[in-house]
Design an enzyme around this catalytic site. Structure first.
Site, PDB file in Angstrom:
ATOM      1  N   SER A 150      20.829  65.584  42.636  1.00 32.74           N
ATOM      2  CA  SER A 150      20.343  66.650  41.762  1.00 32.74           C
ATOM      3  C   SER A 150      20.637  66.287  40.317  1.00 32.74           C
ATOM      4  O   SER A 150      21.722  65.794  40.003  1.00 32.74           O
ATOM      5  CB  SER A 150      21.038  67.971  42.113  1.00 32.74           C
ATOM      6  OG  SER A 150      20.863  68.938  41.096  1.00 32.74           O
ATOM      7  N   LYS A 151      19.672  66.548  39.434  1.00 31.42           N
ATOM      8  CA  LYS A 151      19.874  66.221  38.019  1.00 31.42           C
ATOM      9  C   LYS A 151      20.949  67.093  37.379  1.00 31.42           C
ATOM     10  O   LYS A 151      21.495  66.745  36.339  1.00 31.42           O
ATOM     11  CB  LYS A 151      18.558  66.345  37.252  1.00 31.42           C
ATOM     12  CG  LYS A 151      17.968  67.749  37.226  1.00 31.42           C
ATOM     13  CD  LYS A 151      16.641  67.758  36.485  1.00 31.42           C
ATOM     14  CE  LYS A 151      16.001  69.136  36.452  1.00 31.42           C
ATOM     15  NZ  LYS A 151      14.694  69.121  35.768  1.00 31.42           N
ATOM     16  N   ARG A 152      21.268  68.224  37.992  1.00 27.58           N
ATOM     17  CA  ARG A 152      22.341  69.078  37.460  1.00 27.58           C
ATOM     18  C   ARG A 152      23.714  68.541  37.823  1.00 27.58           C
ATOM     19  O   ARG A 152      24.701  68.902  37.206  1.00 27.58           O
ATOM     20  CB  ARG A 152      22.198  70.505  38.013  1.00 27.58           C
ATOM     21  CG  ARG A 152      20.964  71.235  37.549  1.00 27.58           C
ATOM     22  CD  ARG A 152      20.983  72.680  38.017  1.00 27.58           C
ATOM     23  NE  ARG A 152      21.062  72.775  39.465  1.00 27.58           N
ATOM     24  CZ  ARG A 152      20.009  72.742  40.271  1.00 27.58           C
ATOM     25  NH1 ARG A 152      18.794  72.606  39.755  1.00 27.58           N
ATOM     26  NH2 ARG A 152      20.154  72.844  41.575  1.00 27.58           N
ATOM     27  N   ARG A 153      23.767  67.654  38.837  1.00 27.35           N
ATOM     28  CA  ARG A 153      25.055  67.253  39.390  1.00 27.35           C
ATOM     29  C   ARG A 153      25.273  65.749  39.366  1.00 27.35           C
ATOM     30  O   ARG A 153      26.403  65.276  39.241  1.00 27.35           O
ATOM     31  CB  ARG A 153      25.099  67.771  40.831  1.00 27.35           C
ATOM     32  CG  ARG A 153      26.404  67.808  41.516  1.00 27.35           C
ATOM     33  CD  ARG A 153      26.257  68.425  42.900  1.00 27.35           C
ATOM     34  NE  ARG A 153      25.125  67.869  43.643  1.00 27.35           N
ATOM     35  CZ  ARG A 153      24.189  68.602  44.225  1.00 27.35           C
ATOM     36  NH1 ARG A 153      24.229  69.914  44.140  1.00 27.35           N
ATOM     37  NH2 ARG A 153      23.200  68.040  44.889  1.00 27.35           N
TER      38      ARG A 153
END
Length: 486
Positions: free
Chosen positions: A239-242
């Site tokens: 995930s790009k958030r993580r």
């Protein structure tokens, strides 16, 4: 136009940096095309005008070049742009409507929710037999067959049968007539004679719908192949958030493109033996899409880093120096440009090459050679400068004033001095290394001293002795020492 028998396509959206998952998909498609003398079609799906950017498109093409997928290769075709084909998408939508394979619908989401009593149920077919014509706020829906099954043959996952009764009448075009992804994607694949659709498993739910569209447009469906999801160490989908996702970010951290390619090819596939480090040309020859494992593939950064170290050590001296070049200048290098000495770097590079896992590590490996004073790692200083470190450094400093300035002589002297202090060489060299380089770990000490030179080495030993005597001063800058001497 004569086209090859096997035609694969890679169809990214230019809405951000190049995802490592996209890089793997591109490499698998490239391998299938090249090993069969086929064609790799690059299609940029750029119809999302709110999020697309020309710079992202340019970045995709650069990234593909970086991993060996070159527009100059005979196997490469494109790039095509989906936005150039909108008229054809509209034409196909009209074709489906005329053939009674699609119908217009003016239902709102709230109306469907009220009729079905659920926010999550699919469309209920309310407009199927109303005979609506195109008009404002009337979307076009595909008329899914009432009976039977859609059989999807996937090269990786086998054959799966989907009951048509479970597939809703899905949207083909919005109320303003603009085609949606499902229709545009299939029409482009049909028009480009795509024979194999190799993509991530996140597209799997759309596959029976797209196969129905292929058949409705009078074409035989392609060979489907859905690649396994890539997960992190917690077995969560990247995930790009993580997680760090962009290929460009890994390259900027000092990963070699060749190492990235090798590692990405192994995320779901292997050559069938115990080898892991092998050139792309051989992987391309051995790769078979049906051998890809459908289980989630773990993106192990530690393993990738180990791969990278292997590739760094395999470089020629010239290639290694060239690869390090970006990290030897601003903004990475902490030394002024005029302080860099190419001859000194050429001499030290072979020592550094065997120790790097990332190219970016070269900066801190060699910075002591080009700075007026080393950057001290405080933990290293505290660890090395204990007990009689000052006495040891003082004796080494005295001995080094007249010793022939060669690594073997420097080592012999330090061995003798350490012995007089009851220390083996490994213990004796720790305070000398920290005084001269700022760290307890680094390049071979005596070769480093020879390159640094007698004058600079003695100066650093003097500064270390002064710092030990006056521990409240860190002496990070020339001005500190000048003030102490006033």
């Amino acid at each position: 136009m004569t086209r090859s028998a096997i035609r694969v396509r890679f169809a990214p959206s230019p809405t951000g940096m190049f995802h490592v998952g996209g890089a793997r998909s591109a490499l698998y498609n490239w391998a299938v095309a090249r090993q069969s003398a086929g064609t790799f079609v690059l299609r940029v799906e750029d119809t999302d005008t709110a999020r697309n950017s020309p710079e992202w498109t340019a970045g995709i093409i650069r990234a593909l070049e970086t991993i060996g997928i070159s527009a100059s290769d005979p196997a490469f075709e494109g790039p095509y742009f989906q936005s150039d084909n909108v008229a054809r998408h509209r034409e196909a939508a009209l074709q489906l409507h005329v053939a009674a394979l699609a119908y217009y619908c003016d239902c709102t989401r709230d109306q469907v929710r009220e009729r079905t009593g659920s926010e999550h149920s699919g469309y209920d077919g309310f407009c199927r037999e109303r005979g609506l014509e195109s008009g404002e706020n009337r979307a076009l829906r595909f008329r899914t067959p009432d009976h039977g099954h859609t059989l999807v043959a996937d090269a990786i996952r086998g054959r799966t049968s989907f009951p048509n009764s479970a597939i809703e009448d899905f949207l083909l075009a919005r109320g303003d007539g603009s085609p949606l992804f499902l229709l545009a994607n299939v029409v482009d694949d049909v028009d480009e004679d795509v024979t194999h659709v190799i993509r991530g498993e996140e597209h799997l739910p759309n596959t029976p719908k797209q196969q129905l569209l292929w058949e409705a447009l009078g074409s035989a469906p392609p060979q489907w192949a859905h690649l396994p999801v890539i997960v992190n160490e917690k077995r969560q989908k990247l995930s790009k958030r993580r997680d760090k996702l962009a290929l460009e970010d890994y390259l900027a951290d000092g990963f070699l493109a060749e190492a990235m390619v090798n590692y990405l090819m192994l995320l779901g596939w292997g050559p069938g033996d115990d080898r892991e480090i092998l050139p792309y040309a051989e992987m391309e020859r051995l790769f078979r899409i049906e051998d890809v494992n459908p289980a989630p593939a773990f993106f192990d950064v530690r393993k990738l880093t180990a791969f990278n170290g292997e590739y760094i050590r395999a470089l020629s001296a010239e290639a290694f120096a060239e690869a390090c070049a970006p990290w030897l200048v601003e903004p990475y290098a902490p030394w002024p440009p005029e302080a860099f000495d190419a001859k000194v770097f050429a001499a030290v590079a072979p020592l550094a090459q065997t120790r790097l896992a990332l190219l970016s590590q070269i900066t801190e490996q060699v910075d002591f050679l080009f700075l007026d004073r080393p950057v001290f790692d405080e933990a290293s200083w505290a660890k090395a400068m204990k007990q009689d470190a000052a006495a040891l450094l003082g004796d080494v400093r005295s001995a080094y004033t007249s010793v022939p300035w060669r690594e073997d002589e420097l080592k012999s002297v330090l061995t003798a001095v350490g012995g007089r202090h009851g220390l083996r060489l490994g213990k004796a060299q720790a305070p000398v290394r920290v005084a001269v380089t700022g760290r307890t770990v680094g390049l071979p000490l005596f070769e480093s001293l020879e390159l640094l030179g007698r004058e600079r080495t003695l100066k650093r030993l003097d500064e270390a002795l002064e710092r030990i005597r006056r521990p409240h001063r860190a002496f990070h800058h020339d001005q500190d020492l000048e003030e102490e001497q006033m």
